[in-house]
Write a protein that holds these residues in place. Structure first.
Motif, PDB file in Angstrom:
ATOM      1  N   THR A  41       0.849  -1.184   0.000  1.00 49.32           N
ATOM      2  CA  THR A  41       0.000   0.000   0.000  1.00 49.32           C
ATOM      3  C   THR A  41       0.886   1.236   0.000  1.00 49.32           C
ATOM      4  O   THR A  41       1.843   1.314   0.769  1.00 49.32           O
ATOM      5  CB  THR A  41      -0.908   0.019   1.249  1.00 49.32           C
ATOM      6  N   GLU A  42       0.566   2.171  -0.873  1.00 41.46           N
ATOM      7  CA  GLU A  42       1.283   3.438  -0.943  1.00 41.46           C
ATOM      8  C   GLU A  42       0.337   4.571  -0.539  1.00 41.46           C
ATOM      9  O   GLU A  42      -0.835   4.572  -0.933  1.00 41.46           O
ATOM     10  CB  GLU A  42       1.779   3.670  -2.373  1.00 41.46           C
ATOM     11  N   ILE A  43       0.846   5.513   0.227  1.00 42.46           N
ATOM     12  CA  ILE A  43       0.068   6.702   0.549  1.00 42.46           C
ATOM     13  C   ILE A  43       0.200   7.651  -0.635  1.00 42.46           C
ATOM     14  O   ILE A  43       1.284   8.134  -0.946  1.00 42.46           O
ATOM     15  CB  ILE A  43       0.549   7.370   1.856  1.00 42.46           C
ATOM     16  N   HIS A  44      -0.903   7.889  -1.306  1.00 39.50           N
ATOM     17  CA  HIS A  44      -0.911   8.673  -2.544  1.00 39.50           C
ATOM     18  C   HIS A  44      -1.199  10.159  -2.294  1.00 39.50           C
ATOM     19  O   HIS A  44      -0.610  11.030  -2.943  1.00 39.50           O
ATOM     20  CB  HIS A  44      -1.944   8.077  -3.503  1.00 39.50           C
ATOM     21  N   ALA A  45      -2.131  10.438  -1.378  1.00 34.71           N
ATOM     22  CA  ALA A  45      -2.501  11.830  -1.108  1.00 34.71           C
ATOM     23  C   ALA A  45      -3.067  11.949   0.298  1.00 34.71           C
ATOM     24  O   ALA A  45      -3.658  11.004   0.820  1.00 34.71           O
ATOM     25  CB  ALA A  45      -3.524  12.317  -2.133  1.00 34.71           C
ATOM     26  N   LEU A  46      -2.873  13.126   0.873  1.00 32.31           N
ATOM     27  CA  LEU A  46      -3.393  13.450   2.201  1.00 32.31           C
ATOM     28  C   LEU A  46      -3.990  14.842   2.150  1.00 32.31           C
ATOM     29  O   LEU A  46      -3.413  15.741   1.536  1.00 32.31           O
ATOM     30  CB  LEU A  46      -2.261  13.443   3.242  1.00 32.31           C
ATOM     31  N   ARG A  47      -5.145  15.013   2.798  1.00 32.16           N
ATOM     32  CA  ARG A  47      -5.694  16.360   2.934  1.00 32.16           C
ATOM     33  C   ARG A  47      -6.535  16.430   4.201  1.00 32.16           C
ATOM     34  O   ARG A  47      -7.122  15.435   4.628  1.00 32.16           O
ATOM     35  CB  ARG A  47      -6.473  16.796   1.712  1.00 32.16           C
ATOM     36  N   GLU A  48      -6.552  17.604   4.777  1.00 38.03           N
ATOM     37  CA  GLU A  48      -7.354  17.833   5.967  1.00 38.03           C
ATOM     38  C   GLU A  48      -8.839  17.690   5.619  1.00 38.03           C
ATOM     39  O   GLU A  48      -9.261  18.085   4.530  1.00 38.03           O
ATOM     40  CB  GLU A  48      -7.105  19.246   6.515  1.00 38.03           C
ATOM     41  N   SER A  49      -9.617  17.163   6.541  1.00 40.62           N
ATOM     42  CA  SER A  49     -11.064  17.148   6.358  1.00 40.62           C
ATOM     43  C   SER A  49     -11.595  18.557   6.597  1.00 40.62           C
ATOM     44  O   SER A  49     -11.204  19.224   7.556  1.00 40.62           O
ATOM     45  CB  SER A  49     -11.712  16.176   7.349  1.00 40.62           C
ATOM     46  N   LYS A  50     -12.488  19.009   5.734  1.00 37.64           N
ATOM     47  CA  LYS A  50     -13.074  20.339   5.888  1.00 37.64           C
ATOM     48  C   LYS A  50     -14.185  20.347   6.938  1.00 37.64           C
ATOM     49  O   LYS A  50     -14.480  21.380   7.530  1.00 37.64           O
ATOM     50  CB  LYS A  50     -13.614  20.829   4.550  1.00 37.64           C
ATOM     51  N   SER A  51     -14.805  19.197   7.165  1.00 37.45           N
ATOM     52  CA  SER A  51     -15.940  19.139   8.077  1.00 37.45           C
ATOM     53  C   SER A  51     -15.625  18.489   9.425  1.00 37.45           C
ATOM     54  O   SER A  51     -16.418  18.597  10.351  1.00 37.45           O
ATOM     55  CB  SER A  51     -17.099  18.381   7.419  1.00 37.45           C
ATOM     56  N   ARG A  52     -14.481  17.820   9.535  1.00 37.43           N
ATOM     57  CA  ARG A  52     -14.135  17.119  10.769  1.00 37.43           C
ATOM     58  C   ARG A  52     -12.728  17.505  11.216  1.00 37.43           C
ATOM     59  O   ARG A  52     -11.755  17.024  10.642  1.00 37.43           O
ATOM     60  CB  ARG A  52     -14.212  15.613  10.557  1.00 37.43           C
ATOM     61  N   PRO A  53     -12.609  18.307  12.239  1.00 37.41           N
ATOM     62  CA  PRO A  53     -11.278  18.733  12.683  1.00 37.41           C
ATOM     63  C   PRO A  53     -10.432  17.611  13.277  1.00 37.41           C
ATOM     64  O   PRO A  53      -9.228  17.743  13.389  1.00 37.41           O
ATOM     65  CB  PRO A  53     -11.578  19.812  13.733  1.00 37.41           C
ATOM     66  N   ASN A  54     -11.061  16.489  13.607  1.00 38.78           N
ATOM     67  CA  ASN A  54     -10.339  15.349  14.182  1.00 38.78           C
ATOM     68  C   ASN A  54      -9.904  14.330  13.132  1.00 38.78           C
ATOM     69  O   ASN A  54      -9.433  13.248  13.482  1.00 38.78           O
ATOM     70  CB  ASN A  54     -11.216  14.644  15.221  1.00 38.78           C
ATOM     71  N   ALA A  55     -10.022  14.670  11.849  1.00 38.73           N
ATOM     72  CA  ALA A  55      -9.784  13.670  10.807  1.00 38.73           C
ATOM     73  C   ALA A  55      -9.168  14.277   9.554  1.00 38.73           C
ATOM     74  O   ALA A  55      -9.190  15.491   9.342  1.00 38.73           O
ATOM     75  CB  ALA A  55     -11.102  12.982  10.444  1.00 38.73           C
ATOM     76  N   GLY A  56      -8.637  13.383   8.728  1.00 35.80           N
ATOM     77  CA  GLY A  56      -8.121  13.755   7.427  1.00 35.80           C
ATOM     78  C   GLY A  56      -8.543  12.725   6.396  1.00 35.80           C
ATOM     79  O   GLY A  56      -8.981  11.626   6.738  1.00 35.80           O
ATOM     80  N   ILE A  57      -8.385  13.073   5.141  1.00 38.55           N
ATOM     81  CA  ILE A  57      -8.733  12.187   4.026  1.00 38.55           C
ATOM     82  C   ILE A  57      -7.436  11.631   3.448  1.00 38.55           C
ATOM     83  O   ILE A  57      -6.524  12.393   3.103  1.00 38.55           O
ATOM     84  CB  ILE A  57      -9.504  12.964   2.942  1.00 38.55           C
ATOM     85  N   VAL A  58      -7.391  10.316   3.351  1.00 32.57           N
ATOM     86  CA  VAL A  58      -6.206   9.621   2.845  1.00 32.57           C
ATOM     87  C   VAL A  58      -6.581   8.905   1.553  1.00 32.57           C
ATOM     88  O   VAL A  58      -7.608   8.236   1.483  1.00 32.57           O
ATOM     89  CB  VAL A  58      -5.694   8.574   3.861  1.00 32.57           C
ATOM     90  N   THR A  59      -5.739   9.049   0.536  1.00 36.31           N
ATOM     91  CA  THR A  59      -5.886   8.236  -0.668  1.00 36.31           C
ATOM     92  C   THR A  59      -4.751   7.225  -0.676  1.00 36.31           C
ATOM     93  O   THR A  59      -3.572   7.590  -0.647  1.00 36.31           O
ATOM     94  CB  THR A  59      -5.840   9.095  -1.953  1.00 36.31           C
ATOM     95  N   PHE A  60      -5.140   5.958  -0.657  1.00 37.87           N
ATOM     96  CA  PHE A  60      -4.205   4.837  -0.685  1.00 37.87           C
ATOM     97  C   PHE A  60      -4.146   4.280  -2.101  1.00 37.87           C
ATOM     98  O   PHE A  60      -5.151   4.300  -2.813  1.00 37.87           O
ATOM     99  CB  PHE A  60      -4.705   3.700   0.218  1.00 37.87           C
ATOM    100  N   ILE A  61      -3.008   3.754  -2.491  1.00 32.77           N
ATOM    101  CA  ILE A  61      -2.929   2.901  -3.684  1.00 32.77           C
ATOM    102  C   ILE A  61      -2.562   1.515  -3.179  1.00 32.77           C
ATOM    103  O   ILE A  61      -1.518   1.327  -2.543  1.00 32.77           O
ATOM    104  CB  ILE A  61      -1.882   3.404  -4.697  1.00 32.77           C
ATOM    105  N   HIS A  62      -3.462   0.568  -3.413  1.00 35.17           N
ATOM    106  CA  HIS A  62      -3.227  -0.826  -3.032  1.00 35.17           C
ATOM    107  C   HIS A  62      -2.790  -1.595  -4.268  1.00 35.17           C
ATOM    108  O   HIS A  62      -3.350  -1.402  -5.355  1.00 35.17           O
ATOM    109  CB  HIS A  62      -4.501  -1.467  -2.480  1.00 35.17           C
ATOM    110  N   ARG A  63      -1.806  -2.471  -4.084  1.00 30.90           N
ATOM    111  CA  ARG A  63      -1.330  -3.313  -5.181  1.00 30.90           C
ATOM    112  C   ARG A  63      -1.248  -4.759  -4.709  1.00 30.90           C
ATOM    113  O   ARG A  63      -0.802  -5.017  -3.586  1.00 30.90           O
ATOM    114  CB  ARG A  63       0.049  -2.866  -5.652  1.00 30.90           C
ATOM    115  N   ALA A  64      -1.628  -5.667  -5.597  1.00 36.14           N
ATOM    116  CA  ALA A  64      -1.504  -7.110  -5.341  1.00 36.14           C
ATOM    117  C   ALA A  64      -0.633  -7.715  -6.430  1.00 36.14           C
ATOM    118  O   ALA A  64      -0.779  -7.385  -7.616  1.00 36.14           O
ATOM    119  CB  ALA A  64      -2.877  -7.782  -5.342  1.00 36.14           C
ATOM    120  N   PHE A  65       0.263  -8.602  -6.012  1.00 34.52           N
ATOM    121  CA  PHE A  65       1.189  -9.284  -6.921  1.00 34.52           C
ATOM    122  C   PHE A  65       1.069 -10.780  -6.703  1.00 34.52           C
ATOM    123  O   PHE A  65       0.870 -11.246  -5.575  1.00 34.52           O
ATOM    124  CB  PHE A  65       2.637  -8.862  -6.626  1.00 34.52           C
TER     125      PHE A  65
END
Length: 158
Positions: free
Chosen positions: A106-130
């Protein structure tokens, strides 16, 4: 807690998951039956032997997607996920067969603060299977809502 908080993740970070899985006929048939998928590609050995280019049954790609995501949980989101927001760009560039042994990253592709939840953030993962030959058999982007650490929340409030 095994999972990582939002503020512990960095874009480009790669998790090579220790869990590997050899896929069995039972895995494929049970998952396919449980999801009411009647596709001959997963269930009918004779059809696949005589009528397809593969000559054998394919493992249900929805199972591969679920397994790829599930294996990632222990290293990334266990105890820190609020919600799975969605999957994008799901691809299966090579077939998966009974007896294949898959490993995952799994690679962390992107991170951004949540606009509606100060206790959280939005993570975009890239999952790969081999597979056992290190051929990429599945890849997807997955977006999740992830908790921030208590220290990060306190620091933002103070």
């Amino acid at each position: 807690m095994a999972g990582k908080y939002f503020d512990e993740l960095e874009v480009g970070q790669i998790f090579t998951h220790a869990l590997r899985r050899t896929l069995t006929e039972t895995d494929n048939v049970l998952f396919t039956a449980m999801t009411h998928n009647p596709a001959q590609l997963h269930l009918d050995a004779e059809y696949c032997r005589t009528e397809t280019e593969f000559g054998q049954r394919l493992v249900n790609s929805a199972f591969t997607l679920a397994l790829m995501t599930g294996v990632s949980v222990g290293d990334t989101t266990l105890g820190t996920a609020i919600a799975n927001i969605g999957w994008d760009e799901v691809r299966f560039p090579a077939p998966v067969f009974h007896g294949d042994t898959l490993h995952f990253e799994t690679e962390i592709h992107a991170l951004r603060e949540s606009k509606s939840r100060p206790n959280a953030g939005i993570v975009t993962f890239i999952h790969r299977a081999f597979n056992q030959r290190d051929e990429l058999v599945a890849i997807c982007k997955r977006t999740g809502l992830q908790l921030k650490s208590p220290a990060a929340i306190e620091g933002a409030a103070g």
